[in-house]
Scaffold this motif. Structure first.
Motif, PDB file in Angstrom:
ATOM      1  N   LEU A 105       0.664  -1.220   0.068  1.00 34.07           N
ATOM      2  CA  LEU A 105      -0.092  -0.061  -0.037  1.00 34.07           C
ATOM      3  C   LEU A 105       1.044   1.086   0.003  1.00 34.07           C
ATOM      4  CD1 LEU A 105      -2.882  -1.059   2.404  1.00 34.07           C
ATOM      5  CD2 LEU A 105      -3.217  -0.233   0.114  1.00 34.07           C
TER       6      LEU A 105
ATOM      7  N   ALA B 170       0.882   4.161  -2.629  1.00 32.31           N
ATOM      8  CA  ALA B 170       0.529   5.712  -2.356  1.00 32.31           C
ATOM      9  C   ALA B 170       1.326   6.558  -2.998  1.00 32.31           C
ATOM     10  CB  ALA B 170       0.635   5.634  -0.945  1.00 32.31           C
TER      11      ALA B 170
ATOM     12  N   GLU C 271      -3.586   6.573  -8.976  1.00 28.75           N
ATOM     13  CA  GLU C 271      -4.591   7.483  -8.897  1.00 28.75           C
ATOM     14  C   GLU C 271      -5.542   7.908 -10.133  1.00 28.75           C
ATOM     15  OE1 GLU C 271      -4.777  12.123  -7.133  1.00 28.75           O
ATOM     16  OE2 GLU C 271      -2.795  11.128  -7.346  1.00 28.75           O
TER      17      GLU C 271
ATOM     18  N   ALA D 128     -13.490   6.830  -3.876  1.00 29.17           N
ATOM     19  CA  ALA D 128     -12.472   7.147  -3.151  1.00 29.17           C
ATOM     20  C   ALA D 128     -12.574   8.160  -2.139  1.00 29.17           C
ATOM     21  CB  ALA D 128     -11.374   7.267  -4.213  1.00 29.17           C
TER      22      ALA D 128
ATOM     23  N   ARG E 255      -3.275  10.097  -2.582  1.00 28.79           N
ATOM     24  CA  ARG E 255      -2.191   9.390  -2.212  1.00 28.79           C
ATOM     25  C   ARG E 255      -2.010   9.662  -0.435  1.00 28.79           C
ATOM     26  NH1 ARG E 255       2.037  11.269  -6.466  1.00 28.79           N
ATOM     27  NH2 ARG E 255       0.040  12.555  -7.169  1.00 28.79           N
TER      28      ARG E 255
ATOM     29  N   TRP F  57      -4.570   9.595   1.620  1.00 33.53           N
ATOM     30  CA  TRP F  57      -5.690   8.579   1.923  1.00 33.53           C
ATOM     31  C   TRP F  57      -5.061   7.090   2.111  1.00 33.53           C
ATOM     32  CZ3 TRP F  57      -8.703   5.631  -1.956  1.00 33.53           C
ATOM     33  CH2 TRP F  57      -9.352   4.725  -1.392  1.00 33.53           C
ATOM     34  N   LEU F  58      -4.230   6.818   0.627  1.00 36.85           N
ATOM     35  CA  LEU F  58      -3.709   5.390   0.817  1.00 36.85           C
ATOM     36  C   LEU F  58      -2.502   5.248   2.002  1.00 36.85           C
ATOM     37  CD1 LEU F  58      -3.374   4.625  -3.072  1.00 36.85           C
ATOM     38  CD2 LEU F  58      -4.864   3.613  -1.282  1.00 36.85           C
TER      39      LEU F  58
END
Length: 286
Positions: free
Chosen positions: A8, A12, A18, A31, A274, A276-277
């Protein structure tokens, strides 16, 4: 480190992922619904509303505009303009990644931009400089110390990552310069120069916390690891605690009831995907 967390973190930093998600029908909104737990909004006004709500609960706030890897001076200057507006519109602290100010290509210019923002903050407020990958750590520390050397140490904060083996030396330098330290475990997957994730990093965190206390530094705990946080509070007293927006807000409420100073990191802006990831990755064992 669990393999899914490492994957992950890799995703990111993947611009293509994205792009793919946002091009799917309804992909961006789905998302965003998941990310909005951790992100104050896409605009400054949305972030200010969230910041005010957190302050009403008795928490301090540090507001950050998303953005990384700027290599253009004009773009970096626009970032400064946004932070100068924030300095006027809120009583919160501000947070900033130096890669957003083109530190990779113009370290001296980045320092000048930090000076402009720090000088706009009244006494008692700080500009907290974020941690980035280990390849930028020297540039970040040098920039912070340069600005502190211009008489602005009490307007600055710097983030120190416990997993980096160099951090004891960095803490000494920052504390000597009067820079506030935000102590985190460290979220980046580093190729070298770092303790392994888990017990080794936790032990390093405890040692650095005691080092900061022994130096009489201005510092804060910034971890969501409850056992680690409580161990430090038990040993060192009511050290201020910082947390990310959307992660265990009930803990902040409990700390506030215990009269422990709290601060919430409130990020915003269009470049939220990114971030958030990374939060999802950290939840896999953070």
């Amino acid at each position: 480190m669990r393999w899914d967390r490492a994957v992950l973190f890799k995703l990111a930093t993947n611009e293509r992922l994205e792009q793919i998600v946002k091009e799917l029908p309804g992909g961006e909104e789905q998302a965003w619904r998941a990310a909005s737990r951790y992100v104050a909004g896409r605009t400054r006004d949305e972030a200010l509303q969230v910041a005010e709500a957190q302050q009403a609960l008795g928490h301090g706030v540090s507001i950050d505009l998303f953005g990384e890897l700027s290599i253009d001076a004009a773009d970096a200057d626009r970032v400064v303009d946004e932070y100068l507006e924030l300095a006027k519109l809120t009583t919160a602290w501000l947070s900033l990644d130096l890669s957003h100010l083109a530190v990779d290509v113009d370290p001296a210019g980045a320092a000048d931009r930090v000076v402009r923002i720090a000088e706009a903050l009244p006494a008692g407020r700080r500009l907290q400089i974020g941690a980035e990958d280990i390849g930028r750590t020297d540039r970040i520390r040098d920039c912070v110390l340069t600005v502190a050397g211009r008489g602005l140490g009490d307007q600055l904060g710097a983030t120190v990552q416990a997993n980096l083996k160099r951090s004891p030396d960095d803490i000494d330098a920052l504390a000597e310069a009067g820079v506030q330290v935000r102590l985190v475990k460290g979220a980046y997957v580093e190729p070298a120069g770092a303790h392994p994730y888990g017990e080794a990093t936790d032990v390093a965190y405890l040692r650095l916390a005691h080092q900061l206390a022994e130096r009489g530094a201005d510092w804060s705990l910034a971890t969501h690891d409850g056992r680690l946080r409580e161990a430090v509070l038990l040993a060192l007293g009511n050290v201020p605690v910082e947390q990310l927006l959307g992660i265990r807000p009930e803990v902040l409420a409990q700390l506030h009831e215990r009269e422990i100073a709290t601060r919430v990191y409130v990020p915003y802006g269009p470049a939220w995907f990114r971030y958030w990831l990374r939060r999802v990755a950290e939840s896999r064992g953070a």
